[in-house]
Design a protein around this motif. Structure first.
Motif, PDB file in Angstrom:
ATOM      1  N   ILE A   1      -5.560   0.216  -5.465  1.00  0.00           N
ATOM      2  CA  ILE A   1      -6.318   1.403  -4.760  1.00  0.00           C
ATOM      3  C   ILE A   1      -5.810   2.793  -5.025  1.00  0.00           C
ATOM      4  O   ILE A   1      -4.572   3.254  -5.178  1.00  0.00           O
TER       5      ILE A   1
ATOM      6  N   GLY B   1      -4.556   6.226  -4.270  1.00  0.00           N
ATOM      7  CA  GLY B   1      -3.909   6.842  -2.996  1.00  0.00           C
ATOM      8  C   GLY B   1      -3.184   8.225  -3.328  1.00  0.00           C
ATOM      9  O   GLY B   1      -2.983   8.527  -4.798  1.00  0.00           O
TER      10      GLY B   1
ATOM     11  N   THR C   1       0.645   5.822  -4.576  1.00  0.00           N
ATOM     12  CA  THR C   1       0.708   6.847  -3.607  1.00  0.00           C
ATOM     13  C   THR C   1       1.737   7.846  -4.116  1.00  0.00           C
ATOM     14  O   THR C   1       2.773   7.976  -3.226  1.00  0.00           O
TER      15      THR C   1
ATOM     16  N   ALA D   1      -1.546  -0.070  -3.738  1.00  0.00           N
ATOM     17  CA  ALA D   1      -1.958   1.560  -3.763  1.00  0.00           C
ATOM     18  C   ALA D   1      -0.924   2.172  -4.382  1.00  0.00           C
ATOM     19  O   ALA D   1       0.419   2.276  -4.088  1.00  0.00           O
TER      20      ALA D   1
ATOM     21  N   TYR E   1      -5.994   6.909   1.231  1.00  0.00           N
ATOM     22  CA  TYR E   1      -6.438   5.818   0.310  1.00  0.00           C
ATOM     23  C   TYR E   1      -7.873   5.992   0.100  1.00  0.00           C
ATOM     24  O   TYR E   1      -8.488   6.586   0.796  1.00  0.00           O
ATOM     25  N   TYR E   2      -8.209   5.185  -1.228  1.00  0.00           N
ATOM     26  CA  TYR E   2      -9.727   5.324  -1.595  1.00  0.00           C
ATOM     27  C   TYR E   2     -10.128   6.575  -2.011  1.00  0.00           C
ATOM     28  O   TYR E   2     -11.299   6.887  -1.671  1.00  0.00           O
TER      29      TYR E   2
ATOM     30  N   LEU F   1       0.856  -1.238  -0.040  1.00  0.00           N
ATOM     31  CA  LEU F   1       0.016  -0.192  -0.137  1.00  0.00           C
ATOM     32  C   LEU F   1       0.841   1.102   0.056  1.00  0.00           C
ATOM     33  O   LEU F   1       0.379   2.354   0.466  1.00  0.00           O
ATOM     34  N   HIS F   2       2.051   1.236  -0.485  1.00  0.00           N
ATOM     35  CA  HIS F   2       2.840   2.374  -0.648  1.00  0.00           C
ATOM     36  C   HIS F   2       3.867   2.131  -1.803  1.00  0.00           C
ATOM     37  O   HIS F   2       5.138   1.670  -1.781  1.00  0.00           O
TER      38      HIS F   2
ATOM     39  N   THR G   1      -1.926  -0.191   8.566  1.00  0.00           N
ATOM     40  CA  THR G   1      -1.606  -0.617   7.099  1.00  0.00           C
ATOM     41  C   THR G   1       0.024  -1.083   6.864  1.00  0.00           C
ATOM     42  O   THR G   1       0.724  -1.036   7.940  1.00  0.00           O
TER      43      THR G   1
END
Length: 284
Positions: A60, A62, A37, A35, A79-80, A6-7, A244
């Motif tokens: 996702i 981000g 980002t 995600a 996020y989202y 997620l990064h 997360t």
């Protein structure tokens, strides 16, 4: 076990893979979701999501903001987010304009010390829509032969407090959190242990950010030690924040750090994403 990251950064900010290449690379590494980002930028999300859809990798939407917290720079992940919201993109454009002005000021300072560069040198093979950062300046300095290795750019010229450094304009942490919430997203403190805090201090920091509306904490991170992760998970439990995790993948700009696995020890389970979705009330 299904794994996620997620990064992740692309060429839209300071990564070296395009958004679609990021999605393909995540697929090649067996990740179920990522995600994107990028720093203060959302231009690559649609491209990345489309490629992810083709490959079966959930992407996702981000962003990673650089934020001011009483004089300290912190990074806030969103996020989202609804990245097409007009007010949101307008606020981002303000940041991008300030970055352009900052880059011009740093280039002038570099010229003054005998290392002239142009904006075209920074772009090199980078898209016109990409947000130029200090990483691009470091790459250009290296390519021009002004330095022998990338880290020298920061230690001699453009690192914090160095002769050619110019601070960047930032929203406050509260402004970032509110902006993320305004477009339906969740706000997460990125890499808490990178700011030089002790466990006691980071606990106090998170209590303060909780008051500002922070939703979660990046507990699983490439450079976090096991005791760091354990402490952060406990703080999340105590403060009712959700954990997360992500690698902070930048491609060749962080050559030893891989997507999904960081420096080899990272493993972020898909359940973390499910918990985030539950927090937002998304269907499982």
């Amino acid at each position: 076990m299904k794994l996620i990251d997620l990064h992740v950064h692309s060429t839209v900010s300071d990564g070296t893979l395009s958004p679609s290449e990021v999605a393909f690379y995540a697929y090649s590494k067996g990740l179920s979701a990522i995600a994107l980002t990028d720093h203060d930028a959302v231009n690559g999300i649609d491209e990345c999501r489309q490629k992810g859809l083709e490959l079966g990798v959930l992407v996702i939407p981000g962003i990673e903001f650089s934020a001011d917290y009483y004089g300290k720079e912190l990074h806030i992940l969103g996020y989202y987010i609804n990245h097409h919201d007009s007010n949101f993109t307008s606020r981002l454009n303000d940041l991008i304009l300030s970055r352009k002005k900052r880059n011009e000021q740093m280039l002038q300072k570099l010229a003054d010390v005998g290392c002239p560069l142009t904006l075209e040198d920074l772009r090199d093979d980078t898209s016109q829509d990409s947000v130029l950062t200090r990483a691009h300046i470091a790459k250009a300095l290296l390519k021009k032969g002004y330095i022998k290795e990338r880290s020298e750019a920061f230690s001699r010229y453009i690192g914090d407090g160095k002769p050619c450094f110019v601070p960047k304009a930032r929203f406050t942490t509260k402004e970032c959190i509110e902006l993320i919430h305004s477009v339906g997203g969740v706000a997460v403190l990125a890499h808490p242990m990178l700011y030089g805090y002790s466990h006691q201090d980071v606990t106090q920091l998170l209590r303060g950010l909780k008051q500002e509306g922070i939703d979660g904490v990046e507990c699983l991170y490439s450079t976090h030690k096991k005791e760091d992760t354990a402490h952060l998970l406990q703080v999340c439990l105590n403060l009712k924040l959700f954990p997360t995790g992500g690698s902070d993948f930048h491609g060749e700009n962080k050559p030893q750090l891989d997507i999904g696995s960081g420096y080899g020890e990272l493993a972020v389970p898909f359940e973390i994403l499910e918990a985030m979705g539950k927090h937002l009330g998304l269907p499982s």
